[in-house]
Design an enzyme around this catalytic site. Sequence first.
Site, short mmCIF file in Angstrom:
data_model
loop_
_atom_site.label_atom_id
_atom_site.label_comp_id
_atom_site.label_asym_id
_atom_site.label_seq_id
_atom_site.Cartn_x
_atom_site.Cartn_y
_atom_site.Cartn_z
CE LYS A 1 -12.21 -15.61 -3.27
NZ LYS A 1 -12.29 -15.80 -4.64
CG ASN A 2 -16.06 -14.79 -4.34
OD1 ASN A 2 -14.84 -14.76 -4.64
ND2 ASN A 2 -16.62 -16.12 -4.18
NE ARG B 1 -14.86 -18.81 -13.82
CZ ARG B 1 -15.18 -19.17 -14.77
NH1 ARG B 1 -14.55 -19.45 -15.71
NH2 ARG B 1 -16.64 -18.84 -15.18
CB CYS C 1 -9.12 -23.85 -11.36
SG CYS C 1 -10.69 -23.94 -11.19
NE ARG D 1 -14.77 -22.15 -12.20
CZ ARG D 1 -14.41 -21.59 -11.12
NH1 ARG D 1 -13.52 -21.76 -10.73
NH2 ARG D 1 -15.16 -20.53 -10.64
N PRO D 2 -16.22 -23.13 -17.79
CG PRO D 2 -18.08 -24.00 -18.35
CD PRO D 2 -17.03 -24.05 -17.40
CB VAL D 3 -16.26 -18.17 -20.53
CG1 VAL D 3 -15.15 -17.93 -19.44
CG2 VAL D 3 -15.61 -18.23 -21.66
CG ASP D 4 -21.12 -21.85 -22.14
OD1 ASP D 4 -20.53 -21.99 -20.87
OD2 ASP D 4 -22.29 -22.31 -21.96
CG LEU D 5 -24.04 -19.92 -19.53
CD1 LEU D 5 -24.24 -20.29 -17.97
CD2 LEU D 5 -25.23 -20.23 -20.07
CG ASP E 1 -17.72 -20.95 -3.17
OD1 ASP E 1 -17.75 -19.58 -3.34
OD2 ASP E 1 -17.56 -21.66 -3.84
CB ILE F 1 -22.56 -25.57 -8.24
CG1 ILE F 1 -23.88 -25.30 -8.03
CG2 ILE F 1 -21.73 -24.59 -9.00
CD1 ILE F 1 -24.22 -24.27 -7.17
NE ARG G 1 -6.66 -17.56 -6.08
CZ ARG G 1 -6.90 -17.90 -7.23
NH1 ARG G 1 -6.45 -19.21 -7.93
NH2 ARG G 1 -7.83 -17.08 -8.08
#
Length: 425
Positions: free
Chosen positions: A22-23, A91, A115, A120-124, A311, A333, A403
């Site tokens: 999936k990933n 996400r 979640c 779940r930041p997106v700054d990077l 995971d 993490i 999912r």
Amino acid sequence: MDKLIVHGGNTLSGAINISGAKNASLPILAASLLTEDDVIIRRVPDVSDTNYMIQILSALGAHVERSSGTVRISAQTITHEAPYELVRKMRASICVMGPLLARLGQAMVSLPGGCVIGDRPVDLHLKGLRAIGADIDLEGGNMNMTTPNGLVGTEVDMRGKQGPTVLGTDNLMMAAVLAKGTTVIESAAAEPEVVDLANFLISMGAKIQGAGTRTITIEGVERLHGTEHTIIPDRIEAGTFMVAGAMAAGPEGITINRICKEHLEPVTEKLIESGHSVEFNEEGSSVKVAPASTPKGARIVTAPHPGFPTDMQAQFSALYATTPGLSVIEDTIFPQRFMHCAEMSRMGANMKVDNGTAVIDGTDKLSAAPVMASDLRASAALVLAALNAEGSTEINRLYHIDRGYEHIDEKLLALGAKVERVKER
Ligand code: EPZ
């Protein structure tokens, strides 16, 4: 909402085939936006996350055909606005940002929510895309991106507080393949799924070196052409079933086919450390797992690849909940990723969670109870615990599992587990 009834206590045996990752499939589906030529992607798992991504690609204007695991995408003319009602559901939708910026010079994507496993930041992601020339305004919950002077390669360190970012590395790589000049990503994520994306891009004509290491170098090219690609096996699905083998198989074990041995090293190491039997075939494409006669607890600290994957920590907490003795699991993490512990305690597990660490005092048997799935991997952990518990466990909100696990009930039935999916109106 569907639920899964798991009648515990059955001994597992037999063999299953693992689906495509999936990933890996999510960023690779997004990367198909980088060319107007057709791309064909095989072994795309039939899970709701890939279905959402396919809906997003269609909403952006791509033509998508799917027959069983093969997806053909033709993104000849596309728009730059990803639909909020789809993006908010997953996400990973943010990985259309890089391809849209590279192809169209603009993108509008809503900010993903947090979640249950943590904010779940997106700054990077924003740091990397800004570094190569994107102007990004955050307004009304959207990220509005333009590239007034085009994308220009540079060197950027993508390390965050918790280390590298998988999708952040993917986004920057997908934007950089069509940028002018060379982009060097320092502190890059090295997960096998990042390598699979890089191989997909290289097969389209991209110039990428170092994928799988902490430094990825991308030399921008004018355009990318179509390609055909087969997604790597899902190492997290494989690891989940390896834990099922350690928890509930008979002495002859269960066989898990269509896997990739080198993607499973941290999981293999921990299972062997706890006394379980793990035997790969010659090519490393199949593994047999059987329970230890006297299993031992262990200590796990998650880390970016090649460390122990976050995971897989929920699944191991189910294993250690039924392994007599003390075990410790620390998630560096996602320190909040322990929703499964409260649910497992309802089944009689002894777990104390504090500050990103679970201390587990294993018992030899859990007992069935109605439990609530919360996130993808926590739900898988509840299924594992239920396989081993006395009685019938009812796992609600099965959509969390659907999912990321393709036809999990069929696979469990093929291994002799007694499970039934109950469709709720
Ligand atoms: C990917 O998520 C996976 N999802 C996750 O799997 C996996 O848990 C995660 O990588 C870590 O391995 C997909 O690939 C679709 P990150 P991603 O950016 O890329 C922080 C599953 O169960 N961070 O590598 O979103 C973040 O908070 C899912 O299949 C920032 O601080 O995760 C985390 O602490 C769950 N700023 C750490 O980095 C950012 O801009 C790693 O996150 C981005 C991330």
